[in-house]
Design a protein around this motif. Structure first.
Motif, short mmCIF file in Angstrom:
data_model
loop_
_atom_site.label_atom_id
_atom_site.label_comp_id
_atom_site.label_asym_id
_atom_site.label_seq_id
_atom_site.Cartn_x
_atom_site.Cartn_y
_atom_site.Cartn_z
N GLY A 1 7.77 -0.46 11.40
CA GLY A 1 6.77 0.00 12.33
C GLY A 1 5.55 -0.50 11.59
N VAL A 2 5.45 -0.62 10.40
CA VAL A 2 4.32 -1.31 9.83
C VAL A 2 4.51 -2.87 9.99
CG1 VAL A 2 3.30 -1.60 7.39
CG2 VAL A 2 4.33 0.60 7.85
N VAL A 3 5.56 -3.51 9.56
CA VAL A 3 5.76 -4.96 9.60
C VAL A 3 5.19 -5.38 11.12
CG1 VAL A 3 7.46 -6.76 9.61
CG2 VAL A 3 7.55 -4.84 8.14
N GLU B 1 -0.35 3.35 5.88
CA GLU B 1 0.03 2.07 5.24
C GLU B 1 -0.40 0.58 5.97
OE1 GLU B 1 4.21 -0.13 3.75
OE2 GLU B 1 4.21 1.74 4.72
N ALA B 2 -0.09 0.70 7.38
CA ALA B 2 -0.49 -0.15 8.11
C ALA B 2 -1.95 -0.54 8.09
CB ALA B 2 0.12 -0.34 9.67
N SER C 1 0.94 -1.21 0.02
CA SER C 1 -0.22 -0.01 -0.10
C SER C 1 0.82 1.25 0.04
CB SER C 1 -0.70 0.24 1.45
OG SER C 1 -0.24 -0.01 2.45
N GLU C 2 2.03 1.07 -0.17
CA GLU C 2 2.90 2.33 -0.36
C GLU C 2 3.81 2.27 -1.55
OE1 GLU C 2 4.12 5.15 -0.31
OE2 GLU C 2 5.30 5.34 1.72
N SER C 3 3.66 3.05 -2.49
CA SER C 3 4.40 2.94 -3.73
C SER C 3 5.78 3.07 -3.59
CB SER C 3 3.83 3.96 -4.61
OG SER C 3 4.52 4.11 -5.92
N ALA C 4 6.70 2.45 -4.35
CA ALA C 4 8.12 2.70 -4.29
C ALA C 4 8.52 3.84 -5.20
CB ALA C 4 8.88 1.27 -4.79
N ARG C 5 7.66 4.50 -5.88
CA ARG C 5 8.07 5.76 -6.58
C ARG C 5 8.77 6.81 -5.86
NH1 ARG C 5 2.74 7.21 -10.39
NH2 ARG C 5 4.24 8.44 -11.23
#
Length: 287
Positions: free
Chosen positions: A108-110, A74-75, A59-63
């Motif tokens: 933190g998301v993981v 994101e989480a 849910s977080e683009s790598a762009r």
């Protein structure tokens, strides 16, 4: 070759696996992002029906030309998707059970998502510390280590190497040791050479040519071939959605170099490519 997962040990078949991409983000570089969780679940179902063995949810683009969203956002998006994953994995469903890959690099998301589920963590951050590895070990998730230099969301197109294959050798030896010290079993590690991440065109093309060298680590190799910038550079195609034919060519090359997993947007085309080549090579594993 075995891959140790949260609840099972997965034996890789003779043919490679196909990982289907679900971008729970409107910022996807290929223009296929989805903002609604229900729509993302439906897309995952469709990719599985097309033959995907793994679903990679992010849910977080790598762009690098987009500001990062907050860790909370994101989480929350990922947790909502994972909570609905059982709808897809239901053994009574006509759709066979795929693996779920969680695509994030922020600890933190993981820390918030893995307790909810997920068979593997697709960490595109290059494992700068052992935090994500420790979380994978704690929750029994496999860990995908991707080669890159520097922090995600920042362009590193200026980075150059004297020898990209030597760099990959040294990087993976170091990061695998880091992960194992953190408690991740060697059988729970997947390697990704990181096509387009902190690499020049010549680096990317050489990785495709010499991918065999990475088999010395005796771990599954994921090749992220789909609609990559290097394909656009070779074919003169600035629009990522126009690069599926080039993606198929990269899958063929990857199979010749014995990659075990291909990460793609167009799952149907990838599955047909993999199964056709496998049949020509004499593979008798189930379709």
């Amino acid at each position: 070759m075995k891959l140790a997962l949260r609840n099972a040990v997965y034996e890789f078949p003779a043919r490679p696996l196909v990982m289907g991409i679900v971008n729970l983000s409107v910022d996807s570089f290929s223009g296929d992002g989805i903002e609604d969780v229900a729509a993302a679940v439906d897309k995952a179902r469709g990719l599985i029906a097309d033959g995907a063995d793994i679903i990679d949810i992010g849910s977080e683009s790598a762009r690098t030309n987009r500001a990062p969203i907050s860790e909370d956002e994101e989480a929350a998006q990922l947790v909502r998707f994972v909570e609905r994953w059982q709808e897809i994995r239901n053994p009574k469903s006509e759709i066979r059970n795929p693996l779920l890959s969680i695509n994030t690099w922020r600890p933190g998301v993981v820390r918030r998502v893995l307790p909810c589920g997920g068979d593997l963590l697709n960490d595109i951050g290059g494992l700068p510390t052992d935090e994500n590895a420790r979380l994978c070990a704690e929750h029994g998730a496999a860990l995908l280590i991707m080669h890159t230099i520097g922090q995600p969301k920042i362009a590193h197109t200026h980075v150059g190497y004297d020898d990209i294959m030597t760099q990959l050798d040294e990087f993976f030896a170091e990061k695998m040791a880091l992960a194992e010290r953190a408690g991740v079993a060697r059988e729970a590690i997947i390697l990704d050479p990181g096509i387009d991440f902190a690499k020049q065109r010549a680096d990317n093309l050489r990785i495709y040519r010499e991918l065999d060298r990475l088999h010395k680590f005796e771990r599954p190799i994921l090749l992220p071939v789909s609609r990559k910038t290097v394909i656009g550079e070779v074919l003169g195609l600035p629009n990522a959605a126009d690069r599926d034919a080039g993606t198929v060519a990269c899958i063929v090359q990857g199979m010749l170099r014995r990659a075990q997993i291909f990460r793609v947007h167009n799952v149907r085309a990838a599955v047909q490519t993999v199964r056709t080549i496998a049949a020509m090579e004499g593979d008798r594993s189930p379709a």
